[in-house]
Design a protein around this motif. Structure first.
Motif, PDB file in Angstrom:
ATOM      1  N   ALA A 229      19.946  -1.252  40.970  1.00 31.76           N
ATOM      2  CA  ALA A 229      20.038  -2.345  40.169  1.00 31.76           C
ATOM      3  C   ALA A 229      20.555  -2.201  38.598  1.00 31.76           C
ATOM      4  O   ALA A 229      21.358  -3.094  38.409  1.00 31.76           O
ATOM      5  CB  ALA A 229      18.533  -2.973  39.971  1.00 31.76           C
ATOM      6  N   PHE A 230      20.230  -1.176  37.877  1.00 28.77           N
ATOM      7  CA  PHE A 230      20.753  -0.961  36.626  1.00 28.77           C
ATOM      8  C   PHE A 230      22.073  -0.642  36.828  1.00 28.77           C
ATOM      9  O   PHE A 230      22.787  -1.245  35.900  1.00 28.77           O
ATOM     10  CB  PHE A 230      19.855   0.398  36.349  1.00 28.77           C
ATOM     11  N   ILE A 231      22.737  -0.055  37.684  1.00 28.20           N
ATOM     12  CA  ILE A 231      24.047   0.270  37.653  1.00 28.20           C
ATOM     13  C   ILE A 231      25.002  -1.033  37.974  1.00 28.20           C
ATOM     14  O   ILE A 231      25.621  -1.120  37.676  1.00 28.20           O
ATOM     15  CB  ILE A 231      24.370   1.385  38.839  1.00 28.20           C
ATOM     16  N   ALA A 232      24.215  -1.774  39.119  1.00 26.01           N
ATOM     17  CA  ALA A 232      24.836  -2.818  39.418  1.00 26.01           C
ATOM     18  C   ALA A 232      24.925  -3.929  38.248  1.00 26.01           C
ATOM     19  O   ALA A 232      25.901  -4.716  38.069  1.00 26.01           O
ATOM     20  CB  ALA A 232      24.050  -3.630  40.371  1.00 26.01           C
ATOM     21  N   LEU A 233      23.980  -3.971  37.501  1.00 24.22           N
ATOM     22  CA  LEU A 233      23.649  -4.826  36.309  1.00 24.22           C
ATOM     23  C   LEU A 233      24.945  -4.311  35.174  1.00 24.22           C
ATOM     24  O   LEU A 233      25.539  -5.376  34.742  1.00 24.22           O
ATOM     25  CB  LEU A 233      22.324  -4.891  35.586  1.00 24.22           C
TER      26      LEU A 233
END
Length: 652
Positions: A17-21
């Motif tokens: 989720a952090f990377i996608a964000l």
């Protein structure tokens, strides 16, 4: 190995989720430095990261509460562990919401954090006076209350109210972001709220399952996964539908899909499709393998894959909220009075031709009615598949009632009720009087009791919760015919002559509350008079007719009061729209009174006829019962009565 995966699965979710964000922010321009009054990189990246943790923690709270209410056994350690998970999620939500509110303040004011009194004063004004600040303050306070309650409450029924309170924490969030600026303001708020709620339940339920799997033996894991997969399927449908509505409002046409915002939407859609396929694997493969005692390894593989794609969807969702939409949010330079009041221009003149051509779709009621029709028909099919009968006319009445509810909440009445009191009153009469007659006559509670499987493992499913609601003290009190009639009659005065009318007219949440209120009050009144579902209190048929006439006389008096009144209700609303067509506001209000008096008599006649028919059938059944008893006992009661008369005659 499972212990490692229990840790690695949630960690993978957060990491993905952090990377996608971050990638979504970079691609969509959500973290690009502003030319003027830039808040700085800490705020540009910190605000969406904090929002991501708000979403994840809200998911953990709601998912854990859902499993505690519908899946887990209260006499097992899994139940208390789930509530501990919910408390941890609510605590994280409290902290992340507070940080998000603070960073939102820095983002709006483009100021730097400081310890001086002036900074604190401005921050206090932001949190107490500005809608954005109020929203995050409300979310923080609600989350803090839920944290305490999750530790303190262990009663299953009381946990329902804790779950409702946790759900309310999402309402202020739904009123912010792109939803606050789009042309379809009400539709955007509804879609965003549904999207937040059902995606949170979907993700949080899976996370809680992962954290609790150690406490579940194989049989309990099969039950938990089966029940969760049903919830996940419903969530998938709602998330897909609400996501489509949100994308339609913000993109508008297919050619805009190639914009950065559109590309991010496509990435989220792809993740959703994969999650739907994983859900199909749950139902078709995993549950069967778990039943055979061979599916634990497959369970972990599927769960990790699902968490990864949920991480993609979660990160992209937050990035979308920070990305400029292809449809610019442009305010009219010279707004009309109607645009100032409602956010939309006055619709075209209401004519007979517009009755079926003007629509304003409300996703909430489309989904409620769609699921209502599906589950009712599914219940009928289940009954007939095992050889039980169910009258066809009841199914027809239920479907007609649901379709009429769709028309009232999505058709021309939902278009014009903000501008014409008469249209509002027409919708009120149908909601409170016509639709309940159709729904009550379909016997939904009886169908549910016969069609939904009874649970024997100590958990509460839909059947158990429905029975508990019907037989609770509150349910018994509200089902009392006198109470139902008083509620039905006094709701008119309570609603139209208090601030509730303004709230329901000017606020979208108030409008949705109004629909629920009049449906429930009308349903209780119709159930008391003609309901076929079992109720604790039943009046004799003559008293039912008297109660109907007394209540409808009050209703007619209310309509006549509006017809002859010269004071305009909500004069600064209905009297300030600037309509160039139709009757004046006061004439339209008087017409609304005529609708309340005249159209309201149609359901009254229907109710009276149904009560009379039921009365006649009841007398016929009683006569048949007495005849059968006489044949069985050779007129023993009649012979005893004649003998008593003879004894009395001899004593004279």
């Amino acid at each position: 190995m499972p212990k490692v995966i229990r840790i690695a699965g949630p960690a993978a979710l957060v990491a993905v989720a952090f990377i996608a964000l971050i990638l979504g922010l970079e691609y969509g321009g959500g973290a690009t430095a502003l030319l003027l009054e830039d808040p700085g990189p800490l705020v540009r990246f910190g605000l969406p990261i904090a929002t991501l943790f708000v979403n994840l923690s809200a998911s953990l709270t709601l998912g854990a509460l859902l499993l505690a209410l519908f899946v887990l056994r209260r006499d097992k350690p899994e139940f208390n562990r789930a509530l501990d998970v919910a408390a941890a999620g609510a605590a994280l939500l409290t902290v992340s919401a507070a940080i998000t509110g603070f960073l939102s303040f820095l983002n709006v004011t483009a100021s730097s954090a400081s310890l001086d009194s002036k900074f604190g004063q401005i921050l206090g004004q932001f949190l107490s006076s500005v809608p954005l600040g109020q929203a995050w303050l409300e979310t923080t306070l609600v989350a803090a209350a839920v944290t305490v309650l999750c530790f303190a409450v262990r009663n299953l029924t009381a946990l329902v109210f804790v779950a409702v309170l946790a759900t309310l924490a999402l309402v202020p969030m739904a009123q912010q972001g792109h939803a606050a600026g789009t042309d379809g303001h009400d539709a955007a708020i509804t879609a965003l709220f549904l999207h937040l709620l059902f995606s949170a339940v979907w993700l949080g339920g899976l996370l809680t399952l992962v954290l609790l799997v150690k406490q579940l033996d194989n049989a309990r894991l099969v039950d938990a996964v089966s029940r969760y997969s049903t919830v996940a399927l419903i969530c998938f449908i709602v998330v897909a539908a609400s996501g489509y509505v949100s994308a339609e409002l913000r993109i508008g046409s297919l050619d805009r899909l190639l914009t950065p915002y559109g590309i991010l939407v496509l990435v989220k859609v792809a993740a959703l499709i994969v999650l739907g396929l994983i859900g199909a694997m749950y139902r078709r493969l995993l549950i069967r393998r778990l039943n055979d005692g061979q599916g634990r390894a497959m369970f972990w593989r599927i769960v990790v894959a699902e968490l990864v794609f949920m991480g993609v969807a979660s990160g992209v969702a937050v990035a979308l909220a920070r990305t400029a939409t292809p449809i610019p949010e442009v305010l009219p330079s010279s707004p009309t009075p109607a645009e100032i009041l409602t956010g939309s221009p006055v619709p075209p003149e209401l004519t007979y031709g517009n009755f079926f051509t003007q629509w304003n779709f409300d996703l909430l009621w489309l989904l409620i009615c769609g699921f209502g029709i599906f589950f009712y028909i599914a219940g009928v099919v289940r009954l007939r598949s095992r050889g039980d009968s169910w009258p066809m006319y009841r199914t027809v009445l239920w479907v007609l009632g649901m379709l009429l509810l769709v028309f009232v909440t999505n058709g021309f009445m939902n278009v014009y009720e903000k501008y014409l009191f008469s249209v509002h009153m027409m919708g009120h009469m149908i909601l409170a009087m016509m639709i309940p007659i159709l729904l009550v006559s379909a016997g939904p509670v009886t169908l549910a009791m016969r069609a939904i499987k009874k649970r024997t493992d100590g958990t509460r499913g839909a059947r158990e919760w429905l029975l508990l609601t019907v037989h609770s003290r509150v349910g018994t009190f509200l089902a009392n015919p006198i109470v139902a009639a008083v509620l039905f009659a006094t709701s008119l005065l309570t609603f139209y002559y208090t601030p509730l009318f303004r709230w329901s007219t000017t606020d979208h949440i108030g409008h949705e509350w109004m629909i629920f209120h009049f449906l429930i009050v009308g349903y209780l009144f119709a159930q008391a008079l003609i309901g076929i579902d079992p109720v604790p209190h039943k009046l004799p048929y003559p008293f039912k007719l008297l109660l109907l006439l007394a209540t409808m006389a009050f209703h007619a008096f209310f309509g006549l009061t509006l017809m002859t009144g010269s004071g305009l209700l909500l004069a600064d609303w209905y009297g300030s729209m600037g309509r160039a067509w139709g009757a004046s506001a006061i004439a339209d209000q008087q017409a609304g009174g005529g609708i309340a008096w005249s159209i309201g008599e149609i359901p009254t006649v229907i109710l009276a006829i149904v009560v009379a028919i039921q009365w006649g059938r009841s007398d016929a059944k009683e006569s048949k019962r007495l005849d059968r008893n006489a044949d069985r006992t050779n007129d023993a009661e009649l012979n005893e009565y004649n003998a008593m008369l003879q004894r009395l005659d001899k004593t004279r």
